[in-house]
Design a protein around this motif. Structure first.
Motif, PDB file in Angstrom:
ATOM      1  N   SER A  47      -9.323   8.105   2.764  1.00 16.58           N
ATOM      2  CA  SER A  47      -8.972   9.486   2.420  1.00 16.58           C
ATOM      3  C   SER A  47      -9.575  10.378   3.498  1.00 16.58           C
ATOM      4  O   SER A  47     -10.710  10.137   3.948  1.00 16.58           O
ATOM      5  CB  SER A  47      -9.486   9.864   1.026  1.00 16.58           C
ATOM      6  N   TRP A  93      -3.433   4.796  -0.697  1.00 23.47           N
ATOM      7  CA  TRP A  93      -3.589   4.266  -2.044  1.00 23.47           C
ATOM      8  C   TRP A  93      -3.449   2.742  -1.982  1.00 23.47           C
ATOM      9  O   TRP A  93      -2.488   2.227  -1.444  1.00 23.47           O
ATOM     10  CB  TRP A  93      -2.526   4.834  -2.973  1.00 23.47           C
ATOM     11  N   TYR A 137       0.856  -1.183   0.000  1.00 23.82           N
ATOM     12  CA  TYR A 137       0.000   0.000   0.000  1.00 23.82           C
ATOM     13  C   TYR A 137       0.892   1.233   0.000  1.00 23.82           C
ATOM     14  O   TYR A 137       2.098   1.166   0.261  1.00 23.82           O
ATOM     15  CB  TYR A 137      -0.937   0.026   1.216  1.00 23.82           C
ATOM     16  N   ASN A 138       0.294   2.371  -0.291  1.00 23.48           N
ATOM     17  CA  ASN A 138       0.978   3.660  -0.252  1.00 23.48           C
ATOM     18  C   ASN A 138       0.133   4.636   0.544  1.00 23.48           C
ATOM     19  O   ASN A 138      -1.104   4.650   0.418  1.00 23.48           O
ATOM     20  CB  ASN A 138       1.203   4.206  -1.665  1.00 23.48           C
ATOM     21  N   LYS A 139       0.783   5.458   1.342  1.00 27.27           N
ATOM     22  CA  LYS A 139       0.074   6.422   2.176  1.00 27.27           C
ATOM     23  C   LYS A 139       0.765   7.786   2.055  1.00 27.27           C
ATOM     24  O   LYS A 139       1.958   7.916   2.307  1.00 27.27           O
ATOM     25  CB  LYS A 139       0.059   5.963   3.634  1.00 27.27           C
ATOM     26  N   LYS A 154      -4.159  10.339   2.322  1.00 30.30           N
ATOM     27  CA  LYS A 154      -4.726   9.399   1.359  1.00 30.30           C
ATOM     28  C   LYS A 154      -3.985   8.083   1.401  1.00 30.30           C
ATOM     29  O   LYS A 154      -2.749   8.050   1.376  1.00 30.30           O
ATOM     30  CB  LYS A 154      -4.641   9.993  -0.056  1.00 30.30           C
TER      31      LYS A 154
END
Length: 234
Positions: free
Chosen positions: A140, A104, A75-77, A102
């Motif tokens: 988000s 992602w 994941y990406n934050k 957010k």
């Protein structure tokens, strides 16, 4: 590892329940900070920032790495926050912080976004005092924190209070977020179930305000905090 009443459970499309004893993530990230017109005082082992008239920007990004040192999720934050103080002589100063976040990709509920709940009696900037931990979960989120410190503008006009040298403080903070279907276990059965008291936000933000007095005996501060909405949550 889950503690107390918290459980890591997953239910598949056939209704079969599976429990997990732990989960693991490996993260790598970076942070960029831009502080316009800021000055600081350098000590031997630490640096203290001085009040600034400019904006302060903080941008950070974290990546969850699957199959790296046991990490289980990709994941990406991304987080961007903006700080600013406005001086309004002789009425004091107003400080505000706006933060957008957010996530992602797809991640289980412990890695989703939520307001920072403060369950202690101490005052912590950026925290929500009437919010329960993980009361809302989002992927988000936009939050704000506005504070006003009068510097004694009102109390200094009252003879008795002027001797006490108390100072008035006001605060207004809140956040609003959204949860996509890919991170909602009701739609994605590959995810763990949410804890019992987790709610999904409606089209209105969570909000609370505070009224306080600081410089009590030149040491203490006391705030009265009230929650504005979502009052029906048990």
């Amino acid at each position: 590892n889950p503690a107390g009443n918290l459980k890591f459970e997953k239910i598949d499309e056939d209704g079969n329940l599976t429990q997990f004893h732990n989960l693991r993530t490996t993260e790598v990230g970076m942070n960029i900070r831009l502080a316009l017109k800021q000055k600081f005082f350098q000590q031997r082992r630490r640096r203290r920032s001085l009040p600034s008239n400019g904006f302060t920007f903080d941008l950070s990004h974290a990546m969850g790495l699957k199959n790296v040192f046991g990490g289980q999720y990709n994941y990406n934050k991304t987080t961007l926050s903006i700080d600013k103080e406005f001086w309004i002589p002789p009425y004091g100063r107003i400080g505000f912080n706006v933060k957008g976040e957010k996530l992602w990709g797809t991640a289980p509920f412990p890695f989703l976004l939520s307001g920072n709940a403060n369950s202690s009696i101490t005052i912590q900037r950026g925290s929500f005092y009437m919010l329960r931990a993980m009361e809302f979960l989002n992927d988000s989120q936009l939050s704000w924190d506005i504070s006003y410190q009068s510097g004694g503008w009102l109390f200094n006009r009252i003879p008795l209070f002027r001797l006490l040298k108390w100072k008035e403080v006001l605060g207004f903070r809140g956040f609003w977020g959204d949860l996509s279907k890919r991170n909602n276990p009701n739609h994605n059965h590959d995810l763990m179930l949410f804890p019992k008291d987790v709610y999904q936000m409606s089209n209105k933000p969570y909000m609370e305000y505070s009224i306080g007095i600081q410089n009590i005996f030149q040491l203490f501060r006391v705030d009265y905090v009230r929650r504005i909405n979502y009052l029906d949550h048990d």
